[in-house]
Design a protein around this motif. Structure first.
Motif, PDB file in Angstrom:
ATOM      1  N   CYS A  81       0.925  -1.138  -0.003  1.00  0.00           N
ATOM      2  CA  CYS A  81       0.046  -0.037  -0.024  1.00  0.00           C
ATOM      3  C   CYS A  81       1.020   1.430   0.049  1.00  0.00           C
ATOM      4  O   CYS A  81       0.927   2.062   0.773  1.00  0.00           O
ATOM      5  CB  CYS A  81      -0.851  -0.017   1.067  1.00  0.00           C
ATOM      6  SG  CYS A  81      -1.956  -1.550   1.306  1.00  0.00           S
ATOM      7  N   CYS A  82       1.895   1.215  -0.854  1.00  0.00           N
ATOM      8  CA  CYS A  82       2.906   2.224  -0.732  1.00  0.00           C
ATOM      9  C   CYS A  82       2.530   3.584  -1.483  1.00  0.00           C
ATOM     10  O   CYS A  82       3.304   4.735  -1.073  1.00  0.00           O
ATOM     11  CB  CYS A  82       3.922   1.823  -1.782  1.00  0.00           C
ATOM     12  SG  CYS A  82       3.655   1.941  -3.675  1.00  0.00           S
ATOM     13  N   SER A  83       1.420   3.732  -2.080  1.00  0.00           N
ATOM     14  CA  SER A  83       0.813   4.876  -2.363  1.00  0.00           C
ATOM     15  C   SER A  83       2.182   5.840  -3.386  1.00  0.00           C
ATOM     16  O   SER A  83       2.649   5.240  -4.095  1.00  0.00           O
ATOM     17  CB  SER A  83       0.166   5.883  -1.593  1.00  0.00           C
ATOM     18  OG  SER A  83       1.341   6.472  -0.391  1.00  0.00           O
ATOM     19  N   TYR A  84       2.456   7.033  -3.077  1.00  0.00           N
ATOM     20  CA  TYR A  84       3.549   7.757  -3.702  1.00  0.00           C
ATOM     21  C   TYR A  84       4.972   7.445  -3.258  1.00  0.00           C
ATOM     22  O   TYR A  84       5.765   8.320  -3.479  1.00  0.00           O
ATOM     23  CB  TYR A  84       2.891   9.184  -3.619  1.00  0.00           C
ATOM     24  CG  TYR A  84       1.965   9.810  -4.159  1.00  0.00           C
ATOM     25  CD1 TYR A  84       1.749   9.971  -5.730  1.00  0.00           C
ATOM     26  CD2 TYR A  84       0.572   9.552  -3.657  1.00  0.00           C
ATOM     27  CE1 TYR A  84       0.598  10.138  -6.216  1.00  0.00           C
ATOM     28  CE2 TYR A  84      -0.528   9.896  -4.183  1.00  0.00           C
ATOM     29  CZ  TYR A  84      -0.474  10.260  -5.536  1.00  0.00           C
ATOM     30  OH  TYR A  84      -1.697  10.535  -6.333  1.00  0.00           O
ATOM     31  N   GLY A  85       5.046   6.419  -2.486  1.00  0.00           N
ATOM     32  CA  GLY A  85       6.606   5.999  -2.036  1.00  0.00           C
ATOM     33  C   GLY A  85       6.808   7.045  -0.747  1.00  0.00           C
ATOM     34  O   GLY A  85       8.210   7.235  -0.606  1.00  0.00           O
ATOM     35  N   ILE A  86       6.053   7.236   0.096  1.00  0.00           N
ATOM     36  CA  ILE A  86       6.089   7.908   1.298  1.00  0.00           C
ATOM     37  C   ILE A  86       7.356   7.209   2.276  1.00  0.00           C
ATOM     38  O   ILE A  86       8.174   7.688   2.534  1.00  0.00           O
ATOM     39  CB  ILE A  86       4.844   8.355   2.168  1.00  0.00           C
ATOM     40  CG1 ILE A  86       4.190   9.276   1.347  1.00  0.00           C
ATOM     41  CG2 ILE A  86       5.286   8.906   3.518  1.00  0.00           C
ATOM     42  CD1 ILE A  86       3.223   9.148   0.431  1.00  0.00           C
ATOM     43  N   ASN A  87       7.154   6.033   2.398  1.00  0.00           N
ATOM     44  CA  ASN A  87       7.717   5.232   3.559  1.00  0.00           C
ATOM     45  C   ASN A  87       9.189   4.945   2.676  1.00  0.00           C
ATOM     46  O   ASN A  87      10.120   5.113   3.279  1.00  0.00           O
ATOM     47  CB  ASN A  87       7.196   3.779   3.637  1.00  0.00           C
ATOM     48  CG  ASN A  87       5.760   3.858   4.500  1.00  0.00           C
ATOM     49  OD1 ASN A  87       5.834   4.802   5.548  1.00  0.00           O
ATOM     50  ND2 ASN A  87       4.951   2.792   4.448  1.00  0.00           N
ATOM     51  N   ALA A  88       9.395   4.763   1.435  1.00  0.00           N
ATOM     52  CA  ALA A  88      10.578   4.745   0.746  1.00  0.00           C
ATOM     53  C   ALA A  88      11.373   6.135   0.968  1.00  0.00           C
ATOM     54  O   ALA A  88      12.513   5.676   1.220  1.00  0.00           O
ATOM     55  CB  ALA A  88      10.256   4.340  -0.775  1.00  0.00           C
ATOM     56  N   ALA A  89      10.580   7.103   0.690  1.00  0.00           N
ATOM     57  CA  ALA A  89      11.345   8.401   0.875  1.00  0.00           C
ATOM     58  C   ALA A  89      12.052   8.645   2.351  1.00  0.00           C
ATOM     59  O   ALA A  89      13.036   8.908   2.555  1.00  0.00           O
ATOM     60  CB  ALA A  89      10.306   9.391   0.810  1.00  0.00           C
ATOM     61  N   LEU A  90      11.108   8.062   3.569  1.00  0.00           N
ATOM     62  CA  LEU A  90      11.740   8.178   4.768  1.00  0.00           C
ATOM     63  C   LEU A  90      12.642   7.305   5.037  1.00  0.00           C
ATOM     64  O   LEU A  90      13.384   7.465   5.940  1.00  0.00           O
ATOM     65  CB  LEU A  90      10.412   8.117   5.812  1.00  0.00           C
ATOM     66  CG  LEU A  90       9.392   9.013   5.597  1.00  0.00           C
ATOM     67  CD1 LEU A  90       8.052   8.757   6.255  1.00  0.00           C
ATOM     68  CD2 LEU A  90       9.937  10.528   6.107  1.00  0.00           C
ATOM     69  N   LEU A  91      12.652   6.072   4.584  1.00  0.00           N
ATOM     70  CA  LEU A  91      13.486   4.893   4.869  1.00  0.00           C
ATOM     71  C   LEU A  91      14.867   5.283   4.329  1.00  0.00           C
ATOM     72  O   LEU A  91      15.901   5.154   5.055  1.00  0.00           O
ATOM     73  CB  LEU A  91      12.836   3.464   4.435  1.00  0.00           C
ATOM     74  CG  LEU A  91      13.993   2.451   4.406  1.00  0.00           C
ATOM     75  CD1 LEU A  91      14.060   2.034   5.636  1.00  0.00           C
ATOM     76  CD2 LEU A  91      13.498   1.224   3.355  1.00  0.00           C
ATOM     77  N   ASN A  92      14.977   5.659   3.131  1.00  0.00           N
ATOM     78  CA  ASN A  92      16.193   5.862   2.201  1.00  0.00           C
ATOM     79  C   ASN A  92      16.745   7.251   2.052  1.00  0.00           C
ATOM     80  O   ASN A  92      17.892   7.621   1.412  1.00  0.00           O
ATOM     81  CB  ASN A  92      16.072   5.318   0.861  1.00  0.00           C
ATOM     82  CG  ASN A  92      16.202   3.844   0.967  1.00  0.00           C
ATOM     83  OD1 ASN A  92      16.639   3.145   1.596  1.00  0.00           O
ATOM     84  ND2 ASN A  92      15.738   3.082  -0.283  1.00  0.00           N
TER      85      ASN A  92
END
Length: 288
Positions: A74-85
């Motif tokens: 449920c990644c939508s616009y990549g918010i978790n990816a932005a915050l992780l990396n």
């Protein structure tokens, strides 16, 4: 399967408001504008948790890869990816996408700016992140600006992963979830785990209104045991209205929880579930 809900604001599933309209746009500005007044904050609380889990999982290594990928559900616009990396906070992302300057850009201008913005803040320990979401527009944007290394729109509530996602699953070592937990079931996890090739950990934030027990049972069939500390809760967002609050209070009580000091104060709260091979079976169970 996108973020904190999926459906129009007038469409309420079981009493919980849904937000499909903020996932169909070509960029994340509508998402942040809609959720800012509701103080949607669970990705902020997940940021250090996911970083720690990703670091620990990457340190294991395995025969397939020394850098196992993260799959964000449920990644939508990549918010978790932005915050992780990236060295960025959720507050900075809210400011970026709701500011007057951000509102005047075209989608292409914003995407070019975002690509430069996140590249400049990329962490040296960044891991490959794959995204799964039924919103093609959202994952397309996350790919365009470099937040996701691969993205998929397979609806695993309806069927098994397609060939592209199945190939990608061979690289996944950690699965994360912060939003959408009210709208997915154990079937999604079963379909995913049927396709993995090595040890996979699950790190999931789930609203206290939802029982995680069916998912934990499904994960146990694949050798993953789930732990949860019910004494640690994480604020998710404000309620949209009194109807949603009444639903949440009733749902928490039905699962054996106590809404005092939490849902009764006006917002959703989540619990954090960790599923790993060889850990103790789920303890401190909040649901009956």
């Amino acid at each position: 399967m996108a973020g904190p809900g999926s459906g129009g604001m007038e469409d309420v599933a079981g009493g919980k408001s849904r937000f499909d309209e903020v996932y169909g746009g070509p960029d994340p500005r509508a998402y942040f504008r809609r959720l800012a007044p509701l103080e949607y904050e669970i990705p902020h609380h997940a940021q250090p948790v996911f970083r720690q889990a990703a670091t620990e999982r990457a340190a294991l290594g395995d025969a397939r890869t020394r850098r196992p990928a993260v799959l964000d559900l449920c990644c939508s616009y990549g918010i978790n990816a932005a915050l992780l990396n990236h060295d960025v906070t959720l507050a900075e992302m809210y400011e970026r996408y709701t500011s007057p300057a951000g509102r005047t850009m075209s989608t292409e201008e914003l995407a070019a700016s975002d690509k430069e913005f996140y590249a400049a803040r990329r962490r040296p320990d960044a891991l490959p992140v794959f995204g799964l979401d039924v919103s093609a527009a959202a994952v397309r944007y996350a790919l365009k600006v470099g937040l996701l290394d691969a993205a998929f729109t397979d609806d695993l509530e309806q069927g098994p992963p397609g060939p592209d996602l199945r190939r990608a699953l061979a690289e996944v070592g950690l699965v994360t979830l912060t939003g959408g937990g009210s709208y997915i079931t154990a079937r999604m996890f079963t379909e995913l785990l049927d396709g993995v090739r090595g040890p996979v950990w699950i790190s999931a934030f789930m609203l206290r209104t939802v029982s995680y027990r069916p998912i934990a049972r499904a994960l146990a069939a694949y050798g993953l045991n789930t732990t949860v500390d019910v004494s640690r809760t994480y604020p998710q967002r404000l309620f949209t209205d009194e109807r949603e609050q009444r639903y949440a209070i009733a749902a928490v009580r039905a699962l054996g929880g106590d809404p005092a000091g939490h849902e009764e104060n006006g917002r959703f709260y989540s619990l954090h579930y960790e599923s790993r091979p060889g850990t103790h079976p789920m303890t401190n169970r909040p649901q009956r």
